[in-house]
Write an enzyme that holds these catalytic residues in place. Structure first.
Site, PDB file in Angstrom:
ATOM      1  N   LYS A  50      58.103  49.395  46.442  1.00 58.57           N
ATOM      2  CA  LYS A  50      58.885  49.878  45.284  1.00 58.57           C
ATOM      3  C   LYS A  50      59.689  51.143  45.576  1.00 58.57           C
ATOM      4  O   LYS A  50      60.760  51.325  45.015  1.00 58.57           O
ATOM      5  CB  LYS A  50      57.958  50.160  44.095  1.00 58.57           C
ATOM      6  CG  LYS A  50      57.435  48.914  43.426  1.00 58.57           C
ATOM      7  CD  LYS A  50      56.612  49.293  42.203  1.00 58.57           C
ATOM      8  CE  LYS A  50      55.912  48.107  41.621  1.00 58.57           C
ATOM      9  NZ  LYS A  50      55.101  48.445  40.449  1.00 58.57           N
ATOM     10  N   ASP A  65      58.786  49.025  34.792  1.00 60.06           N
ATOM     11  CA  ASP A  65      57.360  49.369  34.623  1.00 60.06           C
ATOM     12  C   ASP A  65      57.148  50.368  33.489  1.00 60.06           C
ATOM     13  O   ASP A  65      56.150  50.307  32.768  1.00 60.06           O
ATOM     14  CB  ASP A  65      56.810  49.990  35.915  1.00 60.06           C
ATOM     15  CG  ASP A  65      56.420  48.934  36.943  1.00 60.06           C
ATOM     16  OD1 ASP A  65      56.161  47.785  36.548  1.00 60.06           O
ATOM     17  OD2 ASP A  65      56.380  49.264  38.140  1.00 60.06           O
TER      18      ASP A  65
HETATM   19  P1  NAP Z   1      49.205  53.618  44.212  1.00 58.84           P
HETATM   20  O1  NAP Z   1      50.561  54.198  44.148  1.00 58.84           O
HETATM   21  O2  NAP Z   1      48.639  53.211  45.532  1.00 58.84           O
HETATM   22  O3  NAP Z   1      48.195  54.699  43.528  1.00 58.84           O
HETATM   23  C1  NAP Z   1      46.805  54.448  43.526  1.00 58.84           C
HETATM   24  C2  NAP Z   1      46.123  55.478  42.642  1.00 58.84           C
HETATM   25  O4  NAP Z   1      44.731  55.133  42.549  1.00 58.84           O
HETATM   26  C3  NAP Z   1      46.169  56.888  43.202  1.00 58.84           C
HETATM   27  O5  NAP Z   1      46.181  57.799  42.127  1.00 58.84           O
HETATM   28  C4  NAP Z   1      44.839  56.972  43.977  1.00 58.84           C
HETATM   29  O6  NAP Z   1      44.353  58.281  44.157  1.00 58.84           O
HETATM   30  C5  NAP Z   1      43.932  56.226  43.037  1.00 58.84           C
HETATM   31  N1  NAP Z   1      42.736  55.674  43.681  1.00 58.84           N
HETATM   32  C6  NAP Z   1      42.661  54.563  44.451  1.00 58.84           C
HETATM   33  N2  NAP Z   1      41.384  54.350  44.838  1.00 58.84           N
HETATM   34  C7  NAP Z   1      40.644  55.365  44.305  1.00 58.84           C
HETATM   35  C8  NAP Z   1      39.268  55.703  44.345  1.00 58.84           C
HETATM   36  N3  NAP Z   1      38.379  54.954  45.012  1.00 58.84           N
HETATM   37  N4  NAP Z   1      38.843  56.789  43.665  1.00 58.84           N
HETATM   38  C9  NAP Z   1      39.736  57.559  42.980  1.00 58.84           C
HETATM   39  N5  NAP Z   1      41.064  57.292  42.901  1.00 58.84           N
HETATM   40  C10 NAP Z   1      41.510  56.201  43.562  1.00 58.84           C
HETATM   41  O7  NAP Z   1      49.072  52.322  43.297  1.00 58.84           O
HETATM   42  P2  NAP Z   1      49.858  52.029  41.915  1.00 58.84           P
HETATM   43  O8  NAP Z   1      51.039  51.198  42.202  1.00 58.84           O
HETATM   44  O9  NAP Z   1      50.005  53.287  41.187  1.00 58.84           O
HETATM   45  O10 NAP Z   1      48.807  51.061  41.176  1.00 58.84           O
HETATM   46  C11 NAP Z   1      47.600  51.558  40.651  1.00 58.84           C
HETATM   47  C12 NAP Z   1      46.901  50.503  39.810  1.00 58.84           C
HETATM   48  O11 NAP Z   1      47.708  50.175  38.692  1.00 58.84           O
HETATM   49  C13 NAP Z   1      46.630  49.191  40.549  1.00 58.84           C
HETATM   50  O12 NAP Z   1      45.353  48.720  40.170  1.00 58.84           O
HETATM   51  C14 NAP Z   1      47.683  48.255  40.041  1.00 58.84           C
HETATM   52  O13 NAP Z   1      47.255  46.902  40.025  1.00 58.84           O
HETATM   53  C15 NAP Z   1      47.856  48.776  38.610  1.00 58.84           C
HETATM   54  N6  NAP Z   1      49.196  48.456  38.101  1.00 58.84           N
HETATM   55  C16 NAP Z   1      49.284  47.623  37.048  1.00 58.84           C
HETATM   56  C17 NAP Z   1      50.504  47.292  36.539  1.00 58.84           C
HETATM   57  C18 NAP Z   1      50.583  46.370  35.371  1.00 58.84           C
HETATM   58  O14 NAP Z   1      51.673  45.820  35.128  1.00 58.84           O
HETATM   59  N7  NAP Z   1      49.517  46.190  34.613  1.00 58.84           N
HETATM   60  C19 NAP Z   1      51.671  47.812  37.109  1.00 58.84           C
HETATM   61  C20 NAP Z   1      51.563  48.686  38.198  1.00 58.84           C
HETATM   62  C21 NAP Z   1      50.293  48.991  38.705  1.00 58.84           C
HETATM   63  P3  NAP Z   1      44.788  59.154  45.437  1.00 58.84           P
HETATM   64  O15 NAP Z   1      46.145  59.715  45.103  1.00 58.84           O
HETATM   65  O16 NAP Z   1      43.743  60.185  45.537  1.00 58.84           O
HETATM   66  O17 NAP Z   1      44.830  58.229  46.602  1.00 58.84           O
END
Ligand code: NAP
Length: 285
Positions: free
Chosen positions: A66, A102
């Site tokens: 993205k 989003d």
């Molecule tokens: P991303 O950019 O990789 O960010 C991941 C986030 O999760 C970061 O804040 C990370 O913290 C945190 N994290 C991951 N594992 C962790 C753990 N074990 N303990 C604490 N914090 C943890 O991913 P993203 O694109 O933002 O997506 C995040 C989630 O949102 C995913 O599950 C995705 O499926 C969901 N999502 C849903 C939609 C929807 O349409 N419903 C759309 C977009 C995303 P750090 O910064 O410390 O690594």
């Protein structure tokens, strides 16, 4: 002429986007096929360039492309530019336009499905990745009183709060293992999880970022994770007596907005939601 559109990401796993998007194209009897395009980073640029061909309507973009894809489109929509990420490409006669749906996809279910009244509310956002960034810009457009961003990597929460500090009356940041975090949870009217904690397929899908005892019974807990539909966090919230909203409506809504950009037609959102729910339940069986 038959046209194509698809989902660019890597790996794609069992994405349900192709199923509910195809249902929308079929609803209008359009001669369009929505495909899954697993695209490793090293071939992303050439795949995006190929979308200029007139058989392509465009694409949806997902993890991990993205942000990088911003440099590969010809025109950036101001909203996508502000968020710093593109999740939708429209092929406008050989010119690629980059959008981000989003942010609206996040906020529309809050307004339309649960009729959340933002006025004067205290919001806690857990996570500071790409999904959090889209949420922050949507929340900053609403009349909330305060926004606390909590993240495992505290510096990322700090950076995100810097971006919105002039847009919301009170903005703060915390880690996720501090007294400040516990306090922010107990003061929140709306708690949003934008981390992947609790997502199926992660190392520990049974984890919740917040325990039941911290969650205010009068709060709304919104988990962006959609697989499983009732995440560990949402289970904790239900136990606390709070209201809940899962991530599937957001997934469908951002997809519906993309469909409208490709086709200029109103997305059949109820149908897309029903098909998405069915597809998701099949991945759980
Ligand atoms: P991303 O950019 O990789 O960010 C991941 C986030 O999760 C970061 O804040 C990370 O913290 C945190 N994290 C991951 N594992 C962790 C753990 N074990 N303990 C604490 N914090 C943890 O991913 P993203 O694109 O933002 O997506 C995040 C989630 O949102 C995913 O599950 C995705 O499926 C969901 N999502 C849903 C939609 C929807 O349409 N419903 C759309 C977009 C995303 P750090 O910064 O410390 O690594």
């Amino acid at each position: 002429m038959k046209s194509l559109v698809g989902l660019l990401g890597y790996p794609l796993g069992h994405s349900i986007s192709p199923v509910f998007q195809q249902a929308a194209f079929d609803f209008y009897s359009l001669n369009t096929t929505y495909q899954a395009w697993p695209t490793p980073p090293d071939v992303l640029r050439s795949k995006v360039a190929s979308l200029r061909n007139d058989q392509y309507l465009g694409a949806n973009i997902t993890v991990p492309h993205k942000e990088r894809i911003q440099d590969m489109v010809d025109i950036m929509d101001p909203e996508a530019e502000k968020i710093g990420a593109v999740n939708t490409i429209v092929n406008n006669r050989g010119s690629l336009e980059g959008y981000n749906t989003d942010s609206q996809g996040f906020v529309i279910p809050l307004k339309k499905l649960v009729r959340f009244d933002f006025k004067g509310k205290r919001v806690l956002l857990v996570g500071a990745g790409g999904a959090a960034r889209a949420a922050v810009f949507a929340l900053a457009g609403e009349p909330i009183q305060s926004l606390t961003i909590s993240n495992r990597t505290h510096v990322k929460a700090t950076k995100l709060t810097d971006i919105v500090k002039h847009l919301v009356p009170e903005v703060s940041h915390t880690g996720i293992e501090s007294m400040e975090f516990t306090k922010a949870v107990s003061n929140a009217d709306l708690i949003v999880n934008s981390t992947s904690i609790g997502m199926s397929g992660t190392e520990d899908p049974m984890l919740s970022p917040i325990p039941t005892s911290w969650i205010p019974p009068n709060s709304l807990v919104y988990d962006m994770v959609y697989n499983p539909p009732i995440t560990p966090l949402l289970s904790e919230a239900l136990r606390a007596g709070a209201s809940i909203l899962g991530g599937l409506p957001m997934l469908v809504q951002q997809g519906a907005l993309a469909f409208e950009k490709w086709t200029q037609l109103e997305a059949p959102i109820d149908l897309m939601s029903k098909v998405a729910e069915e597809a998701l339940s099949k991945t759980l069986n």
